[in-house]
Design a protein around this motif. Structure first.
Motif, short mmCIF file in Angstrom:
data_model
loop_
_atom_site.label_atom_id
_atom_site.label_comp_id
_atom_site.label_asym_id
_atom_site.label_seq_id
_atom_site.Cartn_x
_atom_site.Cartn_y
_atom_site.Cartn_z
N GLU A 135 0.84 -1.21 0.00
CA GLU A 135 0.00 0.00 0.00
C GLU A 135 0.87 1.25 0.00
O GLU A 135 0.58 2.23 -0.70
N ALA A 136 1.99 1.23 0.78
CA ALA A 136 2.87 2.39 0.84
C ALA A 136 3.53 2.65 -0.51
O ALA A 136 3.71 3.80 -0.93
N VAL A 137 3.91 1.58 -1.23
CA VAL A 137 4.55 1.76 -2.55
C VAL A 137 3.57 2.37 -3.54
O VAL A 137 3.91 3.27 -4.31
N TRP A 138 2.32 1.88 -3.55
CA TRP A 138 1.32 2.42 -4.48
C TRP A 138 0.99 3.87 -4.17
O TRP A 138 0.75 4.67 -5.05
N GLU A 139 0.99 4.20 -2.86
CA GLU A 139 0.65 5.58 -2.50
C GLU A 139 1.82 6.54 -2.75
O GLU A 139 1.62 7.64 -3.25
N GLN A 140 3.03 6.14 -2.36
CA GLN A 140 4.18 7.05 -2.41
C GLN A 140 4.95 6.94 -3.72
O GLN A 140 5.79 7.80 -4.02
N MET A 141 4.71 5.86 -4.49
CA MET A 141 5.37 5.66 -5.78
C MET A 141 6.89 5.70 -5.63
O MET A 141 7.61 6.31 -6.43
N SER A 142 7.40 5.09 -4.55
CA SER A 142 8.84 5.02 -4.33
C SER A 142 9.19 3.59 -3.88
O SER A 142 8.38 2.93 -3.22
N GLY A 143 10.40 3.16 -4.24
CA GLY A 143 10.82 1.82 -3.92
C GLY A 143 11.24 1.68 -2.45
O GLY A 143 11.62 2.66 -1.79
N ASP A 144 11.19 0.46 -1.95
CA ASP A 144 11.54 0.18 -0.56
C ASP A 144 12.21 -1.18 -0.51
O ASP A 144 11.59 -2.20 -0.86
N VAL A 145 13.50 -1.20 -0.11
CA VAL A 145 14.26 -2.44 0.04
C VAL A 145 14.76 -2.50 1.49
O VAL A 145 15.45 -1.57 1.95
N ARG A 146 14.44 -3.55 2.22
CA ARG A 146 14.85 -3.65 3.61
C ARG A 146 14.99 -5.11 4.02
O ARG A 146 14.52 -6.00 3.33
#
Length: 638
Positions: A135-146
């Motif tokens: 949901e955070a990726v679709w809303e913020q349109m930024s990648g997340d690698v952790r």
């Protein structure tokens, strides 16, 4: 079978010895260092793996994001699927998915997952954490690698533009899941090997140190320990004999020096003990050692003092058996510094022996004890009594001429007046006439004066008898003013041509003492005061007698003269027997010594102050009668 306590203690002592303890300490340090290094290295390597994979995944997904968006814009869906499928050969990549907005798999590293709902294709996407990231990726349109919370995976979420549709631009999500377990296991293996090598190196060092301590130090320490034990066991010639310039060599030399001094001191102590025992056994003073009233030791003088022949007859018996009743506590109390007590001992033959005793505490055979040193003063006391009597006679002899003059004057006018009365009465009797009134008054006056002269002679004789009589030493209340008046009357002949006698009597109570002894004391002081003043200037000199009462409860009698004074170097010797500054044949040198003995025997004290050319003052302090009994008792014990 139980191990003896001493054996267990010896085992612990060997374990804690320097040559064993230091290697064990190094070994323990090696183990601790190995575990610590392993834990730190493993953690460090795992963090490196996580950061490396995370960076690699980020770089790959960023690159792939642009490639896939280009292919999707040009309508090459099969090329997209091929591109994603090629990633399946990447080591550690568990799965790679391209998910559209309907949550279906458009492309995957596994062919069998295409077209399936994402939640069915990869159940881990149903976890709350995964849904939240999507949901955070679709809303913020930024990648997340952790890295996952358990540290076993790297999860990547990147938005992918799928192209334009009826409702606008469609966005999908590229999902990667990398497994870190194998990489971390490999790094852990490397860390364990490194830690093992370090620990083995430290163990080797510990072994070498143990060998060093055993051969270089252990034997020397054992040698020093053996010498110490031999020295403690009484072998005073035991020496360590360690050489070298290190600390242990220095310690060995210090030990040998200590042992040498101890040997010398022990030998000196042995000689001192032998000398001391010889001194005690041969001293003429009686020495008693007793504990809680029981005799522990008595020297030959003590045995002879009590009339026995062997020490065994005294040892173990009670001290009170050898003392007169009432004297038992005097040997149990420690004497004050420099003071001695008079104690009456019971001789085996029944007679009393008077001893001058000093008592103090010492350890004896490992327990506290009391030492009493007694000197037989029975004969000395008898001689002192004879000297006191002699001194009284000497004083009377000194006053004989003056007393004769004192008696001659009243005798002269007594005889003259009696002759006058006899003549007057004889003439009138022969004439057969009665006495006229005038003649009767003259005869009566003559008889009255003769009576006064007789009273004067009787007083002089009474003073002489009071002064010279031998009476017992019982003490009682004494009117000190009456004693002073008698002494002044007797010393009148010595004073009349030298000085005026001044009496300044205060209001004082009676004192506790012996009237005869006090008379001897003050007559001696008055005669000495008179003899310190040259003849010829009666009005220019005086002898002053004052009495007063102090706040501390003493009666003070002061005899002050204006004579030549006493030099300071003679004041300390003034009360010594046979010390005198008078010419040969004038005085015996015993007067002031006897005065000092009289005062102290009655519980008082005497002080003197003098200034050359101005005079001397003697102060006599006497206890009052109401408190004199206590003072006399304390004086007797002191």
């Amino acid at each position: 079978m139980s191990v003896p306590v001493e054996t267990r203690r010896a085992g612990w002592h060997r374990l804690l010895s320097l040559r064993v303890f230091v290697p064990l300490l190094l070994l323990a340090y090696a183990c601790f260092f190995g575990f610590y290094t392993l834990h730190r290295d493993v953690r460090f390597r795992e963090l490196q793996v996580e950061e490396h994979i995370r960076g690699d995944v980020t770089l790959r997904m960023t690159h792939l994001q642009g490639t896939l968006e280009y292919l999707l814009r040009t309508g090459q869906l099969e090329a997209v699927r091929a591109e994603v499928a090629d990633l399946g050969s990447s080591p550690g990549l568990q799965v790679g998915l391209l998910i559209d907005e309907q949550q279906k798999v458009l492309a995957a590293t596994r062919h069998g997952l295409l077209g399936q709902p994402a939640r069915e294709a990869w159940p881990e996407l149903t976890r709350p954490e995964a849904l939240t990231r999507l949901e955070a990726v679709w809303e913020q349109m930024s990648g997340d690698v952790r890295v996952s919370e358990n540290g076993t995976q790297v999860l990547g979420y990147y938005p992918i533009s799928l192209g334009s549709g009826p409702q606008g631009t469609q966005v999908g999500v590229l999902y990667f899941q990398y497994d870190l377990s194998q990489l971390k296991a490999a790094q852990r293996y490397r860390a364990e090997r490194s830690a093992l090598r370090s620990s083995l190196l430290l163990v080797l060092i510990a072994g070498l140190m143990g060998l060093f301590f055993h051969f270089a130090l252990g034997r020397r320490v054992q040698r020093l320990e053996s010498a110490a034990r031999r020295l403690a066991g009484g072998e005073l010639n035991a020496r360590a004999g360690l050489r070298g310039v290190d600390e242990l060599g220095t310690l060995g030399r210090a030990f040998d020096e200590m042992a040498e001094r101890l040997s010398h001191d022990q030998e000196a102590l042995r000689r001192s003990e032998a000398s001391f025992r010889t001194l005690i056994e041969r001293t003429p003073d009686a020495v008693f050692v007793h504990h809680e009233g029981t005799v522990l030791f008595a020297n030959p003088a003590a045995i002879a003092l009590l009339g026995y022949e062997r020490e065994e007859e005294l040892r173990g018996r009670q001290v009170e058996e050898f003392l007169i009743p009432g004297e038992q506590d005097l040997l149990a109390e420690t004497s004050e510094a420099g003071s001695a007590r008079e104690v009456r001992f019971q001789h085996r033959g029944g007679q009393q022996v008077l001893g001058e005793v000093v008592t103090f505490s010492i350890p004896f055979d490992g327990q506290p004890a009391v030492v009493s040193i007694a000197r037989d003063i029975t004969e000395r006391k008898q001689v002192q009594e004879k000297l006191r009597s002699t001194d009284r006679m000497v004083s009377l002899g000194t006053l004989a001429a003056g007393v004769a003059h004192e008696l001659n004057n009243p005798i002269s006018y007594v005889l003259s007046n009696l002759r006058f009365a006899v003549d007057e009465l004889g003439e009138q009797t022969e004439a057969g006439k009665p006495l006229a009134d005038e003649q009767a008054r003259e005869v009566q006056q003559a008889l009255r004066e003769a009576l006064e002269g007789g009273e004067r002679m009787r007083n002089i004789v009474r003073d002489l008898r009071s002064f010279s009589r031998r009476e017992d030493e019982r003490h009682g209340p004494v009117d000190i003013h009456a004693v002073l008046d008698s002494c002044a009357s007797l010393a009148r002949s010595e004073l009349r041509h030298r000085a005026q006698l001044v009496k300044e009597y205060g209001e004082i109570p009676r004192v506790l003492g012996n009237e005869s002894r006090l008379g001897q004391l003050f007559l001696n002081l008055l005669v000495n005061a008179a003899q310190a003043i040259p003849e010829g200037d009666v009005k220019g000199h005086s002898v002053r007698i004052t009495t007063a009462r102090t706040e501390e409860g003493w009666v003070v009698v002061s005899v002050r003269d204006t004579g030549v004074g006493i030099p300071p170097e003679n004041l300390q010797r003034l009360f010594k027997p046979f010390f005198t500054t008078k010419p040969v044949g004038v005085g015996t040198g015993l007067g002031l010594s006897i005065c000092h003995g009289i005062v102290t025997a009655m519980g008082g004290r005497i002080k003197v102050s003098s200034e050359v050319g101005k005079g001397t003052t003697f102060h006599v302090f006497m206890p009052m009668a109401e408190q004199g009994a206590q003072a006399a008792t304390e004086t007797k014990s002191a």
